[in-house]
Design a protein around this motif. Structure first.
Motif, PDB file in Angstrom:
ATOM      1  N   SER A   1      34.967  10.215  62.052  1.00  0.00           N
ATOM      2  CA  SER A   1      34.084  10.921  61.127  1.00  0.00           C
ATOM      3  C   SER A   1      32.733  11.177  61.772  1.00  0.00           C
ATOM      4  O   SER A   1      32.342  10.514  62.732  1.00  0.00           O
ATOM      5  CB  SER A   1      33.876  10.119  59.831  1.00  0.00           C
ATOM      6  OG  SER A   1      33.113   8.958  60.078  1.00  0.00           O
TER       7      SER A   1
ATOM      8  N   THR B   1      28.727  12.145  60.190  1.00  0.00           N
ATOM      9  CA  THR B   1      27.874  12.367  59.028  1.00  0.00           C
ATOM     10  C   THR B   1      26.590  13.031  59.498  1.00  0.00           C
ATOM     11  O   THR B   1      25.889  12.502  60.358  1.00  0.00           O
ATOM     12  CB  THR B   1      27.559  11.048  58.297  1.00  0.00           C
ATOM     13  OG1 THR B   1      28.786  10.430  57.890  1.00  0.00           O
ATOM     14  CG2 THR B   1      26.690  11.300  57.063  1.00  0.00           C
TER      15      THR B   1
ATOM     16  N   ASP C   1      27.744  23.442  52.406  1.00  0.00           N
ATOM     17  CA  ASP C   1      29.196  23.351  52.223  1.00  0.00           C
ATOM     18  C   ASP C   1      29.926  24.547  52.821  1.00  0.00           C
ATOM     19  O   ASP C   1      31.112  24.455  53.120  1.00  0.00           O
ATOM     20  CB  ASP C   1      29.534  23.219  50.733  1.00  0.00           C
ATOM     21  CG  ASP C   1      29.035  21.915  50.151  1.00  0.00           C
ATOM     22  OD1 ASP C   1      28.975  20.913  50.903  1.00  0.00           O
ATOM     23  OD2 ASP C   1      28.694  21.894  48.952  1.00  0.00           O
TER      24      ASP C   1
ATOM     25  N   ARG D   1      30.824  15.021  57.175  1.00  0.00           N
ATOM     26  CA  ARG D   1      30.174  14.844  55.873  1.00  0.00           C
ATOM     27  C   ARG D   1      28.711  15.279  55.962  1.00  0.00           C
ATOM     28  O   ARG D   1      28.116  15.245  57.033  1.00  0.00           O
ATOM     29  CB  ARG D   1      30.274  13.393  55.438  1.00  0.00           C
ATOM     30  CG  ARG D   1      31.718  12.936  55.258  1.00  0.00           C
ATOM     31  CD  ARG D   1      31.807  11.465  54.834  1.00  0.00           C
ATOM     32  NE  ARG D   1      33.191  11.059  54.694  1.00  0.00           N
ATOM     33  CZ  ARG D   1      33.937  10.555  55.662  1.00  0.00           C
ATOM     34  NH1 ARG D   1      33.418  10.381  56.862  1.00  0.00           N
ATOM     35  NH2 ARG D   1      35.190  10.212  55.450  1.00  0.00           N
TER      36      ARG D   1
ATOM     37  N   GLU E   1      24.910  14.679  54.104  1.00  0.00           N
ATOM     38  CA  GLU E   1      23.975  14.020  53.186  1.00  0.00           C
ATOM     39  C   GLU E   1      22.670  14.791  53.322  1.00  0.00           C
ATOM     40  O   GLU E   1      21.852  14.505  54.184  1.00  0.00           O
ATOM     41  CB  GLU E   1      23.809  12.543  53.553  1.00  0.00           C
ATOM     42  CG  GLU E   1      25.092  11.744  53.429  1.00  0.00           C
ATOM     43  CD  GLU E   1      24.960  10.309  53.912  1.00  0.00           C
ATOM     44  OE1 GLU E   1      23.845   9.888  54.298  1.00  0.00           O
ATOM     45  OE2 GLU E   1      25.992   9.608  53.918  1.00  0.00           O
TER      46      GLU E   1
END
Length: 160
Positions: A108, A110, A131, A148, A150
């Motif tokens: 992953s 982030t 997005d 991801r 944030e």
């Protein structure tokens, strides 16, 4: 109509300490990545794999590529949407899992973009654009791990 884009880099190992790869500790992982007309990247492996901590490692470069691609596409999408971005910073992290046999992979990434926009009224749309980036970013579309976000959006003059 599809267009192909070709990229080329030169890689040269600079870590022969005199005995080549006689054993795992007999050589340095140092190398240089070059592209014509661009300053070279001093590379090595991660410190965990006998690398030089003062040099970029491939894992850092992969993470930087994901973060850069996201930022550049975000700025493009914002400009197209009429949103004025005045600042953008990111503190990206990646998680790589190494298996007992030494193989591994990123599992992953982030991204933590902190974006300052000119008009507070654009805040909802500015969030939505993050997005959409994954549909365009060449690097994000090429990796097999989740990315991801944030996101923090501020309006200029908010003071926070």
């Amino acid at each position: 109509m599809n267009r192909d884009h070709r990229y080329a880099v030169a890689l040269a190992w600079t870590g022969n300490l005199g005995d080549g790869t006689k054993g795992p500790a007999s050589y340095s992982r140092d190398h240089e990545v070059t592209v014509e007309g661009v300053a070279p990247i001093a590379g090595s492996s991660d410190v965990a794999f006998r690398g030089d901590p003062a040099r970029w490692n491939p894992e850092q470069l992969l993470l930087a590529s994901v973060a850069q691609c996201h930022m550049l596409w975000y700025l493009s999408l914002a400009a197209s949407a009429g949103i004025t971005v005045v600042e953008y910073a990111d503190q990206a992290t990646g998680l790589m899992t190494e298996h007992a046999d030494g193989a591994g992979q990123f599992v992953s990434v982030t991204l933590r973009p902190e974006v300052t926009i000119a008009d507070a009224e654009d805040t909802p749309r500015a969030h939505e654009l993050h997005d959409q980036v994954g549909s365009y970013c060449f690097v994000a579309r090429s990796v097999n791990f989740p990315i991801r976000h944030e996101v923090t959006i501020r309006a200029a003059g908010d003071g926070g």
